[in-house]
Design a protein around this motif. Structure first.
Motif, PDB file in Angstrom:
ATOM      1  N   VAL A 129       0.818  -1.223   0.000  1.00 12.76           N
ATOM      2  CA  VAL A 129       0.000   0.000   0.000  1.00 12.76           C
ATOM      3  C   VAL A 129       0.847   1.266   0.000  1.00 12.76           C
ATOM      4  N   ARG A 130       2.132   1.152  -0.150  1.00 13.35           N
ATOM      5  CA  ARG A 130       2.991   2.335  -0.106  1.00 13.35           C
ATOM      6  C   ARG A 130       2.719   3.240  -1.302  1.00 13.35           C
ATOM      7  N   GLY A 131       2.844   4.541  -1.048  1.00 14.14           N
ATOM      8  CA  GLY A 131       2.619   5.511  -2.093  1.00 14.14           C
ATOM      9  C   GLY A 131       1.165   5.831  -2.354  1.00 14.14           C
ATOM     10  N   GLN A 132       0.270   5.343  -1.488  1.00 12.02           N
ATOM     11  CA  GLN A 132      -1.161   5.561  -1.686  1.00 12.02           C
ATOM     12  C   GLN A 132      -1.779   6.487  -0.637  1.00 12.02           C
ATOM     13  N   GLY A 133      -0.931   7.059   0.234  1.00  7.28           N
ATOM     14  CA  GLY A 133      -1.427   8.040   1.194  1.00  7.28           C
ATOM     15  C   GLY A 133      -1.884   7.486   2.523  1.00  7.28           C
ATOM     16  N   TYR A 134      -1.796   6.171   2.724  1.00  6.02           N
ATOM     17  CA  TYR A 134      -2.264   5.602   3.983  1.00  6.02           C
ATOM     18  C   TYR A 134      -1.271   5.863   5.120  1.00  6.02           C
ATOM     19  N   GLY A 135       0.020   5.741   4.799  1.00  7.51           N
ATOM     20  CA  GLY A 135       1.025   5.968   5.832  1.00  7.51           C
ATOM     21  C   GLY A 135       0.953   7.367   6.406  1.00  7.51           C
ATOM     22  N   ILE A 136       0.815   8.372   5.555  1.00  3.93           N
ATOM     23  CA  ILE A 136       0.795   9.755   6.031  1.00  3.93           C
ATOM     24  C   ILE A 136      -0.429  10.017   6.902  1.00  3.93           C
ATOM     25  N   GLN A 137      -1.542   9.350   6.636  1.00 10.21           N
ATOM     26  CA  GLN A 137      -2.718   9.529   7.477  1.00 10.21           C
ATOM     27  C   GLN A 137      -2.476   8.988   8.891  1.00 10.21           C
ATOM     28  N   VAL A 138      -1.795   7.849   8.965  1.00  9.68           N
ATOM     29  CA  VAL A 138      -1.465   7.297  10.277  1.00  9.68           C
ATOM     30  C   VAL A 138      -0.467   8.209  10.981  1.00  9.68           C
ATOM     31  N   TRP A 139       0.533   8.705  10.234  1.00  8.50           N
ATOM     32  CA  TRP A 139       1.514   9.637  10.787  1.00  8.50           C
ATOM     33  C   TRP A 139       0.824  10.865  11.378  1.00  8.50           C
ATOM     34  N   GLN A 140      -0.093  11.437  10.646  1.00  9.73           N
ATOM     35  CA  GLN A 140      -0.789  12.637  11.108  1.00  9.73           C
ATOM     36  C   GLN A 140      -1.600  12.360  12.370  1.00  9.73           C
ATOM     37  N   ALA A 141      -2.189  11.173  12.459  1.00  7.74           N
ATOM     38  CA  ALA A 141      -2.938  10.814  13.659  1.00  7.74           C
ATOM     39  C   ALA A 141      -2.003  10.699  14.861  1.00  7.74           C
ATOM     40  N   GLY A 142      -0.809  10.127  14.643  1.00  4.94           N
ATOM     41  CA  GLY A 142       0.160  10.019  15.727  1.00  4.94           C
ATOM     42  C   GLY A 142       0.649  11.372  16.188  1.00  4.94           C
ATOM     43  N   MET A 143       0.964  12.255  15.240  1.00  2.00           N
ATOM     44  CA  MET A 143       1.435  13.583  15.601  1.00  2.00           C
ATOM     45  C   MET A 143       0.337  14.395  16.297  1.00  2.00           C
ATOM     46  N   ALA A 144      -0.909  14.208  15.890  1.00  2.00           N
ATOM     47  CA  ALA A 144      -2.010  14.910  16.546  1.00  2.00           C
ATOM     48  C   ALA A 144      -2.134  14.468  17.998  1.00  2.00           C
ATOM     49  N   ARG A 145      -1.877  13.205  18.246  1.00  2.00           N
ATOM     50  CA  ARG A 145      -1.944  12.696  19.627  1.00  2.00           C
ATOM     51  C   ARG A 145      -0.881  13.337  20.514  1.00  2.00           C
ATOM     52  N   LEU A 146       0.220  13.755  19.909  1.00  2.65           N
ATOM     53  CA  LEU A 146       1.338  14.331  20.671  1.00  2.65           C
ATOM     54  C   LEU A 146       1.407  15.853  20.541  1.00  2.65           C
ATOM     55  N   GLU A 147       0.363  16.465  20.055  1.00  6.84           N
ATOM     56  CA  GLU A 147       0.353  17.912  19.848  1.00  6.84           C
ATOM     57  C   GLU A 147       0.670  18.650  21.152  1.00  6.84           C
ATOM     58  N   GLY A 148       1.539  19.671  21.043  1.00  6.46           N
ATOM     59  CA  GLY A 148       1.919  20.470  22.199  1.00  6.46           C
ATOM     60  C   GLY A 148       3.102  19.942  22.976  1.00  6.46           C
ATOM     61  N   ARG A 149       3.617  18.783  22.566  1.00 12.67           N
ATOM     62  CA  ARG A 149       4.771  18.183  23.242  1.00 12.67           C
ATOM     63  C   ARG A 149       6.027  18.318  22.378  1.00 12.67           C
ATOM     64  N   ASN A 150       7.175  18.251  23.034  1.00  6.68           N
ATOM     65  CA  ASN A 150       8.424  18.067  22.309  1.00  6.68           C
ATOM     66  C   ASN A 150       8.477  16.598  21.923  1.00  6.68           C
ATOM     67  N   VAL A 151       8.539  16.321  20.608  1.00  4.32           N
ATOM     68  CA  VAL A 151       8.444  14.954  20.114  1.00  4.32           C
ATOM     69  C   VAL A 151       9.793  14.522  19.557  1.00  4.32           C
ATOM     70  N   GLY A 152      10.211  13.327  19.911  1.00  6.25           N
ATOM     71  CA  GLY A 152      11.441  12.753  19.384  1.00  6.25           C
ATOM     72  C   GLY A 152      11.155  11.568  18.487  1.00  6.25           C
ATOM     73  N   LEU A 153      12.111  11.224  17.656  1.00  5.30           N
ATOM     74  CA  LEU A 153      12.014  10.008  16.844  1.00  5.30           C
ATOM     75  C   LEU A 153      13.409   9.563  16.442  1.00  5.30           C
TER      76      LEU A 153
END
Length: 281
Positions: A78-102
């Motif tokens: 499913v790569r290149g079809q936009g599914y990964g970025i949607q999951v990424w955005q959901a993860g980043m939204a969960r951490l909004e307002g925090r200093n985030v590491g990766l």
């Protein structure tokens, strides 16, 4: 695109994420999920396409103001079809307002910068069968399970941006994990953990007050799996750490970029000889 939804992973699905990480060649620990899941049970997100899990991310909340992103995977089909970025955005939204590491693969640094991340250092994975090491006669090595946990948690805080007691308690006590503490005059001078993995056994964390103490811990940990390969993720910002593992005959095999959305946390980087895990920090 079909019916695509992002929601919290089940404990059973976390085992599947471990298999996905294995497929990516990341060499996850055999029992990582048993420590990962209790850390933040709602922090593992899965994207499901028509009910089938096809993408993932972990978005761990630590304390009130720190977070860590990991397990960012889209299955090859499913790569290149936009599914990964949607999951990424959901993860980043969960951490909004925090200093985030990766800890991300180096070739994705530009994409992470677009999401507001800045490079702090690179982690270099070294692998191999260690040659003969050494022992710092000034310290005594003991099983971490015999040391009061409050002391271990306070020591860990020198090297990690937030308290993570639930994770640490599990990490030190899981079956198959070898966890050693270096003591001098009843004061903690170092901590190291080795765990079984799909491939070479993983070392992490490795903290030490000196190169010789780090060498003592690494020598003792590798002796629990004599003649077998180990893998250790070394921050390149700690030059003596890289020199130490090269002295033992280990060679580089993999590299990730440690990045943060905010300021680089004030850590004891001189004592950080290996990070704990690329997935949870």
């Amino acid at each position: 695109m079909g019916d695509f939804r992002v929601s919290v992973a089940t404990a059973q699905e976390l085992r599947r994420l471990r298999d996905w990480a294995d497929d990516e060649g990341w060499n996850p620990g055999v029992s990582d999920g048993q420590a990962f899941f209790p850390t933040d049970p709602q922090g593992f997100l899965v994207g499901r396409l028509n009910g089938e899990a096809v993408a993932s991310v972990s978005a761990m909340r630590y304390g009130a103001d720190f977070g860590f992103i990991g397990f960012y995977i889209a299955r090859p089909a499913v790569r290149g079809q936009g599914y990964g970025i949607q999951v990424w955005q959901a993860g980043m939204a969960r951490l909004e307002g925090r200093n985030v590491g990766l800890d991300g693969v180096v070739e994705q640094q530009d994409n992470y910068r677009k999401s507001g991340f800045r490079l702090a250092w690179n982690n270099i994975r070294y692998e191999g069968v260690p040659s003969a090491g050494g022992q710092d006669d000034g310290v005594t090595l003991v099983d971490a399970r015999t040391v009061p946990f409050d002391q271990l948690a306070a020591y860990d805080r020198r090297f990690f941006p937030a308290a993570r007691d639930a994770f640490l308690a599990s990490w030190l006590s899981l079956p198959g994990h070898a966890a050693l503490v270096a003591l001098r005059d009843n004061e903690i001078q170092g901590l190291g953990v080795l765990r079984p993995a799909s491939g070479p056994s993983r070392v992490g964390p490795l903290y030490a007050a000196s190169d010789s103490i780090a060498l003592s811990l690494l020598t003792a940990l590798s002796a629990t799996t004599p003649g077998l390969s180990i893998a250790i993720d070394v921050p390149d910002i700690n030059k003596p750490s890289a020199a130490l593992v090269e002295q033992l005959g280990l060679t580089p095999s993999f590299e990730t970029a440690r990045m943060y959305t905010g300021p680089t946390p004030d850590l004891d980087l001189a004592g950080l000889f290996a990070v704990t895990t690329l997935e949870l920090g």
